[in-house]
Enzyme design. Sequence first.
Site, mmCIF file in Angstrom:
data_model
loop_
_atom_site.group_PDB
_atom_site.id
_atom_site.type_symbol
_atom_site.label_atom_id
_atom_site.label_comp_id
_atom_site.label_asym_id
_atom_site.label_seq_id
_atom_site.Cartn_x
_atom_site.Cartn_y
_atom_site.Cartn_z
ATOM 1 N N CYS A 84 -30.170 -54.093 30.503
ATOM 2 C CA CYS A 84 -29.948 -52.696 30.159
ATOM 3 C C CYS A 84 -30.167 -51.963 31.461
ATOM 4 C CB CYS A 84 -30.901 -52.207 29.071
ATOM 5 S SG CYS A 84 -30.483 -50.526 28.553
ATOM 6 N N CYS A 113 -32.329 -48.425 31.194
ATOM 7 C CA CYS A 113 -33.615 -48.379 30.510
ATOM 8 C C CYS A 113 -33.979 -49.820 30.191
ATOM 9 C CB CYS A 113 -33.566 -47.510 29.273
ATOM 10 S SG CYS A 113 -32.239 -47.970 28.162
ATOM 11 N N SER A 114 -34.396 -50.101 29.005
ATOM 12 C CA SER A 114 -34.714 -51.490 28.707
ATOM 13 C C SER A 114 -34.496 -51.792 27.240
ATOM 14 C CB SER A 114 -36.152 -51.809 29.116
ATOM 15 O OG SER A 114 -37.022 -50.898 28.490
ATOM 16 N N CYS A 115 -33.353 -51.412 26.710
ATOM 17 C CA CYS A 115 -33.019 -51.730 25.326
ATOM 18 C C CYS A 115 -33.081 -53.241 25.154
ATOM 19 C CB CYS A 115 -31.611 -51.276 24.992
ATOM 20 S SG CYS A 115 -31.404 -49.507 25.175
#
Lengths: 122, 235
Positions: free
Chosen positions: B132, B135-137
């Site tokens: 991602c 962000c860090s989905c």
Amino acid sequence: MTADRLAALPAIPRDADGPVFREPWEAQAFALAVRLHEACLFGWDEWAAALGAEIKAAQAAGDPDTGETYYLHWLAALEKLVAAKGAVTDAELADRKAAWDRAARATPHGEPIVLGRELQAP
Amino acid sequence: MGHDHPHDHDRQHDHDHQHDHHHGHDHDHDHDHDGSALSEVALRVRALESLLVEKGYVDPAALDALIETYETKVGPRNGARVVARAWSDPAFHAWLMQDATAAIASLGYTGRQGEHMVAVENRPGRHNMVVCTLCSCYPWSVLGLPPVWYKAAPYRSRAVIEPRSVLAEFGVTLPDETEITVWDSTAEIRYLVIPERPSGTEGWSEDRLADLVTRDSMIGTGLALPADAHPEAAA
């Protein structure tokens, strides 16, 4: 984290290797308590007592105590204990929570959520 | 969350060597539909943590280090069961590739965030990895807590630009002709990589197969373990 210290806590959700968490925030709340204890903000007995009191109060109020609510009690106990120690006041927490909420809502998905974003000019 | 927002399932970054990698890494066109919403409890934790960090009671690096210790302990690691079933059951495999959300839910694993799951399959000549970029989905309802590196800026940017060297750092070397596709998660779509089934596992039970499916193999930064790495492999 020694096993002894974990064993001192009321029924922490765990497997053979240690604690388990259902959601990322649970691990964050867990880590906060452990690090605050290491920073000597409170003793582990004190923490276990605060958590125990929170769980007992919840059970008295009808919490089914199936483990799903464990870290809600953990977080509530932590909020109360840091306030009791004068580290963070209830008002500061409420203000900061509202600030994070505004920041999150002003953040398009895919960008990091940072405080103050809603104040920035586009 | 804007669930009526059109998804582009084909948005991806192809990385064969003939390709120009700089083709406008444009997120804004499909990310500007609404803001992010944090749950009530997540807001409380963030408020508490940010105040305690500011006041110097806790060191954010020390918090991360502790959380990292438990990263495989957050959330059920159900992804390995999904992969093992797909390897064993052709009908499930077909369903998974066609509608991963429903196929995964049929095993009782549903995301709390209502994300749409897409399975992408490795095969000879084709490797998939997930990132991602901004962000860090992460599909933590099937994979557990995101590893710290997944959230780190270097992985997020380099995975897209130079996936081969990122893979090499994870100890994965692929044939030059293997095409690497990097899938970029969004709030609505999370990807699960189905690694190639290791050779020598014919006739294995799903339980035994699942032991070979590492978290990294389902992100695409690793491969499934070889058959002889199984803890009960015949000596």
